[in-house]
Scaffold this motif. Structure first.
Motif, PDB file in Angstrom:
ATOM      1  N   LEU A  50       0.974  -1.222   0.099  1.00 51.09           N
ATOM      2  CA  LEU A  50      -0.112   0.069  -0.140  1.00 51.09           C
ATOM      3  C   LEU A  50       0.834   1.131  -0.026  1.00 51.09           C
ATOM      4  O   LEU A  50       0.337   2.419   0.372  1.00 51.09           O
ATOM      5  CB  LEU A  50      -0.912  -0.001   1.296  1.00 51.09           C
ATOM      6  CG  LEU A  50      -1.930  -1.154   1.132  1.00 51.09           C
ATOM      7  CD1 LEU A  50      -2.655  -1.183   2.571  1.00 51.09           C
ATOM      8  CD2 LEU A  50      -3.047  -0.662   0.240  1.00 51.09           C
ATOM      9  N   ASN A  51       2.015   1.044  -0.524  1.00 50.55           N
ATOM     10  CA  ASN A  51       3.119   2.268  -0.566  1.00 50.55           C
ATOM     11  C   ASN A  51       3.683   2.836   0.771  1.00 50.55           C
ATOM     12  O   ASN A  51       3.519   4.283   0.913  1.00 50.55           O
ATOM     13  CB  ASN A  51       2.260   3.153  -1.431  1.00 50.55           C
ATOM     14  CG  ASN A  51       3.519   4.157  -2.183  1.00 50.55           C
ATOM     15  OD1 ASN A  51       4.592   3.839  -2.287  1.00 50.55           O
ATOM     16  ND2 ASN A  51       3.015   5.441  -2.297  1.00 50.55           N
ATOM     17  N   GLN A 106      -7.687  -4.710  -0.363  1.00 47.72           N
ATOM     18  CA  GLN A 106      -7.913  -4.474  -1.733  1.00 47.72           C
ATOM     19  C   GLN A 106      -6.571  -5.123  -2.533  1.00 47.72           C
ATOM     20  O   GLN A 106      -6.895  -5.299  -3.614  1.00 47.72           O
ATOM     21  CB  GLN A 106      -7.496  -2.655  -1.802  1.00 47.72           C
ATOM     22  CG  GLN A 106      -8.735  -2.116  -1.100  1.00 47.72           C
ATOM     23  CD  GLN A 106      -8.298  -0.668  -1.227  1.00 47.72           C
ATOM     24  OE1 GLN A 106      -7.379  -0.004  -1.770  1.00 47.72           O
ATOM     25  NE2 GLN A 106      -9.316   0.311  -0.401  1.00 47.72           N
ATOM     26  N   VAL A 107      -5.462  -5.167  -1.753  1.00 45.20           N
ATOM     27  CA  VAL A 107      -4.401  -5.593  -2.527  1.00 45.20           C
ATOM     28  C   VAL A 107      -4.666  -6.936  -2.943  1.00 45.20           C
ATOM     29  O   VAL A 107      -4.182  -7.701  -4.126  1.00 45.20           O
ATOM     30  CB  VAL A 107      -2.990  -5.864  -1.565  1.00 45.20           C
ATOM     31  CG1 VAL A 107      -1.888  -6.331  -2.365  1.00 45.20           C
ATOM     32  CG2 VAL A 107      -2.943  -4.091  -1.370  1.00 45.20           C
ATOM     33  N   PRO A 163      -0.716   7.424   1.996  1.00 44.15           N
ATOM     34  CA  PRO A 163       0.586   6.865   0.936  1.00 44.15           C
ATOM     35  C   PRO A 163      -0.198   6.012   0.009  1.00 44.15           C
ATOM     36  O   PRO A 163       0.461   5.934  -1.093  1.00 44.15           O
ATOM     37  CB  PRO A 163       1.231   5.978   1.978  1.00 44.15           C
ATOM     38  CG  PRO A 163       0.099   5.780   3.264  1.00 44.15           C
ATOM     39  CD  PRO A 163      -0.550   6.953   3.411  1.00 44.15           C
ATOM     40  N   PHE A 164      -1.386   5.559   0.135  1.00 42.95           N
ATOM     41  CA  PHE A 164      -1.902   4.573  -1.055  1.00 42.95           C
ATOM     42  C   PHE A 164      -2.736   5.243  -1.980  1.00 42.95           C
ATOM     43  O   PHE A 164      -3.265   4.687  -2.867  1.00 42.95           O
ATOM     44  CB  PHE A 164      -2.629   3.340  -0.288  1.00 42.95           C
ATOM     45  CG  PHE A 164      -3.402   3.616   0.738  1.00 42.95           C
ATOM     46  CD1 PHE A 164      -4.386   4.261   0.757  1.00 42.95           C
ATOM     47  CD2 PHE A 164      -2.622   3.670   1.880  1.00 42.95           C
ATOM     48  CE1 PHE A 164      -5.341   4.172   1.920  1.00 42.95           C
ATOM     49  CE2 PHE A 164      -3.562   3.729   3.135  1.00 42.95           C
ATOM     50  CZ  PHE A 164      -4.774   4.123   3.181  1.00 42.95           C
ATOM     51  N   THR A 165      -3.000   6.621  -1.774  1.00 39.45           N
ATOM     52  CA  THR A 165      -3.913   7.607  -2.914  1.00 39.45           C
ATOM     53  C   THR A 165      -3.235   8.729  -3.016  1.00 39.45           C
ATOM     54  O   THR A 165      -2.442   9.327  -2.461  1.00 39.45           O
ATOM     55  CB  THR A 165      -5.237   7.773  -2.170  1.00 39.45           C
ATOM     56  OG1 THR A 165      -5.158   8.202  -1.046  1.00 39.45           O
ATOM     57  CG2 THR A 165      -6.193   6.488  -2.172  1.00 39.45           C
ATOM     58  N   GLU A 166      -3.396   9.297  -4.282  1.00 37.34           N
ATOM     59  CA  GLU A 166      -2.605  10.448  -4.883  1.00 37.34           C
ATOM     60  C   GLU A 166      -3.696  10.853  -6.019  1.00 37.34           C
ATOM     61  O   GLU A 166      -3.495  10.405  -7.060  1.00 37.34           O
ATOM     62  CB  GLU A 166      -1.155  10.351  -5.117  1.00 37.34           C
ATOM     63  CG  GLU A 166      -0.695  11.513  -5.694  1.00 37.34           C
ATOM     64  CD  GLU A 166      -0.643  12.568  -4.564  1.00 37.34           C
ATOM     65  OE1 GLU A 166      -1.009  13.694  -5.164  1.00 37.34           O
ATOM     66  OE2 GLU A 166      -0.487  12.521  -3.420  1.00 37.34           O
ATOM     67  N   VAL A 184       0.618   1.484  -6.065  1.00 37.44           N
ATOM     68  CA  VAL A 184      -0.167   0.349  -5.343  1.00 37.44           C
ATOM     69  C   VAL A 184      -0.713  -0.470  -6.703  1.00 37.44           C
ATOM     70  O   VAL A 184      -0.725  -1.736  -6.632  1.00 37.44           O
ATOM     71  CB  VAL A 184      -1.342   0.945  -4.818  1.00 37.44           C
ATOM     72  CG1 VAL A 184      -2.354  -0.087  -4.066  1.00 37.44           C
ATOM     73  CG2 VAL A 184      -0.965   1.767  -3.516  1.00 37.44           C
ATOM     74  N   LEU A 185      -1.272   0.144  -7.588  1.00 36.85           N
ATOM     75  CA  LEU A 185      -1.649  -0.605  -8.982  1.00 36.85           C
ATOM     76  C   LEU A 185      -0.611  -1.500  -9.370  1.00 36.85           C
ATOM     77  O   LEU A 185      -0.822  -2.598  -9.649  1.00 36.85           O
ATOM     78  CB  LEU A 185      -2.291   0.498  -9.928  1.00 36.85           C
ATOM     79  CG  LEU A 185      -3.444   1.153  -9.529  1.00 36.85           C
ATOM     80  CD1 LEU A 185      -3.887   2.186 -10.615  1.00 36.85           C
ATOM     81  CD2 LEU A 185      -4.647   0.218  -9.130  1.00 36.85           C
ATOM     82  N   GLU A 186       0.619  -0.812  -9.558  1.00 34.20           N
ATOM     83  CA  GLU A 186       1.737  -1.711 -10.235  1.00 34.20           C
ATOM     84  C   GLU A 186       2.164  -2.734  -9.389  1.00 34.20           C
ATOM     85  O   GLU A 186       2.721  -3.728  -9.762  1.00 34.20           O
ATOM     86  CB  GLU A 186       2.899  -0.521 -10.465  1.00 34.20           C
ATOM     87  CG  GLU A 186       2.412   0.276 -11.600  1.00 34.20           C
ATOM     88  CD  GLU A 186       3.244   1.774 -11.637  1.00 34.20           C
ATOM     89  OE1 GLU A 186       4.204   1.531 -11.095  1.00 34.20           O
ATOM     90  OE2 GLU A 186       3.126   2.290 -12.582  1.00 34.20           O
TER      91      GLU A 186
END
Length: 347
Positions: free
Chosen positions: A151-152, A182-183, A257-260, A298-300
């Motif tokens: 989750l970064n 989610q992961v 950290p997991f959204t931007e 997170v997607l990557e």
């Protein structure tokens, strides 16, 4: 040799004893026990008179036998009548004790309710499932990778510190957020993805509005062309359904950290309509959840091409929603099962 007159006198004494003793009897069971005293085949007083037959002159035996049998028949009839009276009185008393006054107000039947957190979870699940979301429930014990790294969350992030997280070992911990689910979903399912993940989470935090264990519901949408406007539209629809049709939604910049970009989501105060009150601390707005566009890293990390797909995520505390919805000012009330609190909550 006994005199017949003496034995007949004994019969009279027995009758008098029966009549006197029966006046003190109050139950049919007592009648039965008293009756045995005189009519028991082995030890009864009337039955014992027949044993005196051998002491009676032969010419008087017939008269004596008739008198004893007459006494026995009298006693049987007397006790049967007394038994019927006792049973009738016992039945009357029973009916009296069970009598229902149909003019009295009926007693209120108390029904059980679902716990406020369960009610809120069910309501939220129904709302999001009506929008097409699936439900995924992860495990409460997670690895450091799924709870943080994927989750970064950097190694030096405060959320990793021992005072915030319950570590079971260097690798395993009690999850601090349902975002870990989610992961798991993104690793095992290709977009489009639309899922909510409710469940218990654990953090080393304890005061009037925080608990070491509480409930979260995380939401995730991943597809082509997903942006912050889609998040705003979905949250607006959600807020209207849970807090009322007049509820407005606003987004404020934040950091996760997991959204931007990341946002804090407020709703207009459903108690004062935005005018300002004690609940909203005079601002007209109430913070309800955090959200944002899923960070490309997170997607990557989950094997999803961030150039082709994007998404948004949001997370809310079920206890916070329950406290706002039902006017509860201390989170501990939701864990104490105090019926005085729970009885006030009736959906």
């Amino acid at each position: 040799m006994q005199d017949l007159n003496e034995l007949l006198a004994k019969i009279g004494e027995i009758k008098a004893e029966i009549e006197a003793g029966s006046a003190e009897l109050t139950t049919s069971k007592a009648v039965y026990e008293f009756k045995k005293t005189f009519l028991d085949s082995k030890q009864g007083k009337i039955s014992a008179l027949m044993k005196e037959m051998r002491n009676i002159p032969k010419e008087q035996k017939q008269d004596f036998g008739k008198n004893v049998n007459a006494a026995k028949e009298w006693a049987l009839s007397y006790f049967d009548e007394l038994d019927q009276k006792m049973k009738a009185e016992e039945l009357r008393q029973r009916y009296e004790s069970e009598k229902v006054d149909i003019t009295m107000p009926a007693k209120k039947v108390k029904y059980g309710n679902l716990h406020p957190i369960t009610t809120v979870r069910n309501q939220l699940s129904d709302i999001f499932m009506s929008m097409g979301f699936d439900v995924f429930e992860g495990t409460e014990i997670e690895t450091d990778y799924y709870n943080f790294t994927a989750l970064n969350t950097p190694d030096d992030h405060p959320a990793r510190d021992m005072q915030d997280t319950f570590y079971l070992s260097p690798e395993f911990l009690l999850r601090t957020q349902t975002s870990a689910g989610q992961v798991h979903v993104m690793e095992n399912k290709k977009p489009p993805i639309k899922v909510i993940s409710p469940g218990k989470v654990f953090r080393s935090d304890d005061d009037a509005t925080h608990s070491p264990m509480f409930s979260q519901m995380e939401g995730l949408v991943v597809d082509k062309g997903i942006n912050l406007c889609d998040l705003k539209g979905m949250l607006t629809m959600f807020s209207k359904q849970i807090f009322g049709e007049d509820t407005k939604t606003r987004l404020r910049p934040s950091y996760f950290p997991f959204t931007e970009p990341s946002v804090e989501v407020d709703v207009s105060c459903f108690q004062c309509g935005g005018a300002g009150c004690k609940l909203c601390k005079g601002t007209g707005w109430i913070e309800v959840l955090g959200a944002g566009v899923v960070n490309k890293k997170v997607l990557e990390n989950c094997g999803i091409d961030s150039n082709e797909y994007s998404g948004f995520a949001f997370g809310l505390g079920l206890e916070r929603i329950a406290m706002l919805k039902y006017g509860i000012n201390n989170i501990k009330m939701l864990f104490e099962s105090d019926l005085r609190v729970l009885d006030q909550i009736d959906d």
